[in-house]
Design a protein around this motif. Sequence first.
Motif, PDB file in Angstrom:
ATOM      1  N   TYR B  52       0.856  -1.190   0.000  1.00 36.07           N
ATOM      2  CA  TYR B  52       0.000   0.000   0.000  1.00 36.07           C
ATOM      3  C   TYR B  52       0.879   1.223   0.000  1.00 36.07           C
ATOM      4  O   TYR B  52       1.695   1.379   0.899  1.00 36.07           O
ATOM      5  CB  TYR B  52      -0.901  -0.035   1.234  1.00 36.07           C
ATOM      6  CG  TYR B  52      -1.425   1.301   1.674  1.00 36.07           C
ATOM      7  CD1 TYR B  52      -2.584   1.828   1.109  1.00 36.07           C
ATOM      8  CD2 TYR B  52      -0.749   2.043   2.631  1.00 36.07           C
ATOM      9  CE1 TYR B  52      -3.043   3.073   1.507  1.00 36.07           C
ATOM     10  CE2 TYR B  52      -1.213   3.288   3.028  1.00 36.07           C
ATOM     11  CZ  TYR B  52      -2.361   3.797   2.465  1.00 36.07           C
ATOM     12  OH  TYR B  52      -2.832   5.017   2.857  1.00 36.07           O
ATOM     13  N   PRO B  53       0.800   2.139  -0.974  1.00 39.92           N
ATOM     14  CA  PRO B  53       0.013   1.999  -2.208  1.00 39.92           C
ATOM     15  C   PRO B  53       0.587   0.892  -3.103  1.00 39.92           C
ATOM     16  O   PRO B  53       1.737   0.533  -2.950  1.00 39.92           O
ATOM     17  CB  PRO B  53       0.161   3.362  -2.870  1.00 39.92           C
ATOM     18  CG  PRO B  53       1.440   3.910  -2.340  1.00 39.92           C
ATOM     19  CD  PRO B  53       1.574   3.393  -0.948  1.00 39.92           C
ATOM     20  N   THR B  54      -0.239   0.426  -4.000  1.00 37.75           N
ATOM     21  CA  THR B  54       0.135  -0.723  -4.810  1.00 37.75           C
ATOM     22  C   THR B  54       1.505  -0.532  -5.464  1.00 37.75           C
ATOM     23  O   THR B  54       1.746   0.495  -6.086  1.00 37.75           O
ATOM     24  CB  THR B  54      -0.928  -0.959  -5.904  1.00 37.75           C
ATOM     25  OG1 THR B  54      -2.195  -0.983  -5.279  1.00 37.75           O
ATOM     26  CG2 THR B  54      -0.693  -2.279  -6.604  1.00 37.75           C
ATOM     27  N   LYS B  55       2.352  -1.524  -5.282  1.00 30.37           N
ATOM     28  CA  LYS B  55       3.703  -1.545  -5.871  1.00 30.37           C
ATOM     29  C   LYS B  55       4.538  -0.342  -5.456  1.00 30.37           C
ATOM     30  O   LYS B  55       5.285   0.205  -6.264  1.00 30.37           O
ATOM     31  CB  LYS B  55       3.608  -1.592  -7.401  1.00 30.37           C
ATOM     32  CG  LYS B  55       3.066  -2.894  -7.941  1.00 30.37           C
ATOM     33  CD  LYS B  55       3.290  -2.958  -9.434  1.00 30.37           C
ATOM     34  CE  LYS B  55       2.490  -4.058 -10.057  1.00 30.37           C
ATOM     35  NZ  LYS B  55       2.434  -3.944 -11.504  1.00 30.37           N
ATOM     36  N   TRP B  56       4.415   0.061  -4.200  1.00 33.32           N
ATOM     37  CA  TRP B  56       5.184   1.229  -3.755  1.00 33.32           C
ATOM     38  C   TRP B  56       6.682   1.005  -3.885  1.00 33.32           C
ATOM     39  O   TRP B  56       7.455   1.953  -3.987  1.00 33.32           O
ATOM     40  CB  TRP B  56       4.829   1.587  -2.310  1.00 33.32           C
ATOM     41  CG  TRP B  56       5.132   0.500  -1.321  1.00 33.32           C
ATOM     42  CD1 TRP B  56       4.293  -0.501  -0.948  1.00 33.32           C
ATOM     43  CD2 TRP B  56       6.355   0.292  -0.609  1.00 33.32           C
ATOM     44  NE1 TRP B  56       4.912  -1.326  -0.044  1.00 33.32           N
ATOM     45  CE2 TRP B  56       6.183  -0.861   0.184  1.00 33.32           C
ATOM     46  CE3 TRP B  56       7.572   0.959  -0.549  1.00 33.32           C
ATOM     47  CZ2 TRP B  56       7.175  -1.364   1.014  1.00 33.32           C
ATOM     48  CZ3 TRP B  56       8.569   0.461   0.277  1.00 33.32           C
ATOM     49  CH2 TRP B  56       8.373  -0.691   1.054  1.00 33.32           C
ATOM     50  N   GLU B  57       7.104  -0.244  -3.894  1.00 37.68           N
ATOM     51  CA  GLU B  57       8.547  -0.507  -3.951  1.00 37.68           C
ATOM     52  C   GLU B  57       9.119  -0.330  -5.352  1.00 37.68           C
ATOM     53  O   GLU B  57      10.325  -0.314  -5.524  1.00 37.68           O
ATOM     54  CB  GLU B  57       8.820  -1.955  -3.498  1.00 37.68           C
ATOM     55  CG  GLU B  57       8.602  -2.166  -2.021  1.00 37.68           C
ATOM     56  CD  GLU B  57       8.240  -3.606  -1.683  1.00 37.68           C
ATOM     57  OE1 GLU B  57       7.180  -4.060  -2.147  1.00 37.68           O
ATOM     58  OE2 GLU B  57       9.012  -4.257  -0.975  1.00 37.68           O
ATOM     59  N   PRO B 228      10.459   7.130  -1.090  1.00 38.60           N
ATOM     60  CA  PRO B 228      10.358   5.834  -1.765  1.00 38.60           C
ATOM     61  C   PRO B 228       9.473   4.856  -0.999  1.00 38.60           C
ATOM     62  O   PRO B 228       9.032   3.861  -1.546  1.00 38.60           O
ATOM     63  CB  PRO B 228      11.800   5.341  -1.798  1.00 38.60           C
ATOM     64  CG  PRO B 228      12.468   6.038  -0.668  1.00 38.60           C
ATOM     65  CD  PRO B 228      11.780   7.369  -0.502  1.00 38.60           C
ATOM     66  N   TYR B 229       9.205   5.157   0.278  1.00 39.72           N
ATOM     67  CA  TYR B 229       8.353   4.278   1.075  1.00 39.72           C
ATOM     68  C   TYR B 229       6.903   4.728   1.019  1.00 39.72           C
ATOM     69  O   TYR B 229       6.041   4.131   1.639  1.00 39.72           O
ATOM     70  CB  TYR B 229       8.849   4.252   2.521  1.00 39.72           C
ATOM     71  CG  TYR B 229      10.285   3.794   2.619  1.00 39.72           C
ATOM     72  CD1 TYR B 229      10.594   2.432   2.629  1.00 39.72           C
ATOM     73  CD2 TYR B 229      11.339   4.698   2.655  1.00 39.72           C
ATOM     74  CE1 TYR B 229      11.906   2.005   2.691  1.00 39.72           C
ATOM     75  CE2 TYR B 229      12.651   4.278   2.710  1.00 39.72           C
ATOM     76  CZ  TYR B 229      12.933   2.933   2.724  1.00 39.72           C
ATOM     77  OH  TYR B 229      14.232   2.511   2.764  1.00 39.72           O
ATOM     78  N   LYS B 230       6.656   5.804   0.316  1.00 43.17           N
ATOM     79  CA  LYS B 230       5.312   6.397   0.165  1.00 43.17           C
ATOM     80  C   LYS B 230       4.666   6.612   1.525  1.00 43.17           C
ATOM     81  O   LYS B 230       3.513   6.254   1.757  1.00 43.17           O
ATOM     82  CB  LYS B 230       4.441   5.510  -0.746  1.00 43.17           C
ATOM     83  CG  LYS B 230       4.903   5.544  -2.198  1.00 43.17           C
ATOM     84  CD  LYS B 230       4.606   6.872  -2.855  1.00 43.17           C
ATOM     85  CE  LYS B 230       5.390   7.095  -4.128  1.00 43.17           C
ATOM     86  NZ  LYS B 230       6.775   7.527  -3.929  1.00 43.17           N
TER      87      LYS B 230
END
Lengths: 281, 515
Positions: B52-57, B228-230
């Motif tokens: 969360y959020p989708t594909k944050w990585e 980058p970790y949102k």
Amino acid sequence: MGKSFFILAFFSLILAGQVSAQAPSETEALFKLKCSICHTIGKGKLIGPDLNNVHQRRPEDWLLNFVRSSQKMIQSGDATAVALFEEHNKVVMPDPLISDAEITSILSYIGENSGAAVSAGPVASIIGDATPEDLENGQNLFEGRVRLTNGGPACISCHNDLSTAFFSENSYSVKDISQSFTNLGEAGVRAILENPPFPVMKQAFEGKLLEQQEVHDLLVFLKNSTPKSTAQAQTGLPSGFLLYGVMGAGALVLLISGFWYSRKNRSVNHGIYKRQIKSFN
Amino acid sequence: MDVRAQISMVFHLDKCIGCHTCSIACKNIWTDRKGAEYQWWNNVETKPGTGYPTKWEDQDIYKGGWEKKNGSIDLKGAGKKKGLLNIFHNPNLPVIDDYYEPFTYKYLDLIESPAMDDQPTARPVSLITGKPIDIKMGPNWDDDLSGTPDYARKDPNLHDLSPAEQEAMFQLERMAFFYLPRICNHCLNPACVASCPSGAIYKRGEDGIVLINQKVCRAWRMCVTACPYKKSYYNWHTGKSEKCILCYPRLEAGYAPACMHSCVGRIRYLGVILYDAGQIENAASDETESLVDRQLNMLLDPFDPGVIEAAKENGVADSTIKAAQDSPTYRFVKEWGMALPLHAEFRTLPMLFYVPPLLPVMASLSKQDTSQGEKMDPIAKFWNDTWLYDTSTEDLWGTIDQARFPLKYMANLFAAGDEEKVKLVLKKLMAVRIHRRGITVGDIAPEKVETALREAGMDAETADAIYKLTSLAKFDDRFVIPPAHREQAIEMLEFTGDTKGSIGFGFKENAERGL
């Protein structure tokens, strides 16, 4: 008796001589004042046509009306008048504001002075040897940065608008003179500068005529500024204009799409949602 | 040496049961407000999963964090040049659909419903529009590997696993997962701070907490892209960005942050770590393989007299140095080398460390035999065999290599791809277990325990200490919170004598009265 006759005859002679000497000179002066700026008799075309034998080319009534007010005739749709106007770059011939008798005398003066030979050679150019200094000086004179020697107003005080031309019944003025060289040629512009024919300009330069060098420099400036005018005549779209436009727009679109290619343009979950809705239906 | 103090966190994933209590505690205190409904400053993800959020990585999508450039580092999605090229535009921003549309249910319909033949229902309504919606996503939508292959199989951490390895992870009989609770990492090299055009984000000097000044924030949302970790969120109602504040008002009062305080599995540890701020740029600019080591090397020994002296020179309070010496996080991270930062390759030097989970690794498949499929009971659908879950400790280190969870996957999460680092931590975790089993159950030969400890590079005392801090730690052992010394902070700005004899002290704003 003999003596008195002699005296009378003498005075008559003197008077007659005076009359015969004075009458043509008045008409000639009038012609020079009102006409010769734009017209010659047998010396070629200036701004207007050469008037050599004009009394033979046109009926007298027509000439009288035309000289009285050429614009009225053009507006009334006289074919010859319109054709002439078109032929001479639509330069308006100012109304001379003189009596019909004077017009008649001028016309007869033209008839008297008309000859067979017409010299077709153009008036010799005086701006062939122009230097950049002349050009700069001409611009300075035009813009009023340098005063005219005889105290005349700078050109820019009237010719300040490069987009309009207007005239009224009694005064005629062209604010935009950016096309003057194209329309009138050097000889025409020079004639106007040396001896302004137009009512307003004539009054403005009454007794303050330009010096020869000033005329020269202004001519150089006007000639050089004509192609740079902001109000140059539309010459039509260049060939391939549309094609290049479409190609340029296409190239721009490609460039932008390339630049933004890797941008995130929709939700990461877009595909999932789309599939969910599809399977739900 | 530029010594500074940082409050750091350790999450012991082996103990996380994925109950989301931390998320709820945080939500109740901080984000139960209009505009913040979708924000989860603390969230718990299932791994493998898209999160969360989708594909944050996946920073190819979100362009968060730093990238190496000309021997130094540059923000991947923000910065002066990129900002100019994208002026007034933030193209890599997550949209609400990347999080989820927050919703509630019309509970009142249940209560006010007249007597009917059918049960009343409570329809879901959007918390943004207030209108009924079909729920498509939630903050833990792929919890426990639920959902379609759209989720877990698209985990960005699977990117350099071979297709066979990926396939193996999702075979029903080998399937495993673990939980990854996440909060703001309060990084040493925070991309959000660097990206903010308004200068609204700052890292507090005394404890390193990263905060957004709500009075300065101008809604550029560059921090949302840059993190980058949102973990920076935009509040659409107030027009400001918000993020985890590490419950600094609680910390200043000596309480643990809400998520940590409420943690059921007691997986969370909090304590001060001293670090050398002079090394930040070099450490963050190093090669990807050495990022973790460089970061760990920045963390200083709080018992070293030189470090103490330098810390005092820098104005670190004695009480903070004492807290650093007692810090459980320092022990896990530095002394025992058991905790690793999450996604060090983002180069933000995160100060939240994770002890990787051993459990999904423990049970492994030692035998591949397709003929076994015939043994499945066709009606009961269970396997009447025991070969599937091999929990024997006979060939221990071999089993870690053949783990159901590929080491590469763990390494992508916690060690910037370095499998050896993760393997060493797992060995230590296993050695502690073997050691304790040898003591409490006594069914493991002392030689075997010795071998395990030796291979993990620790002695019995260390193993006991790890065991105690892992399993028996009390509240004050897990959270060593330094006194905040607000009195010193306020003395820098105001003369406290003015209010001597008045009530209390501290930064105070007048109370708002009425509605």
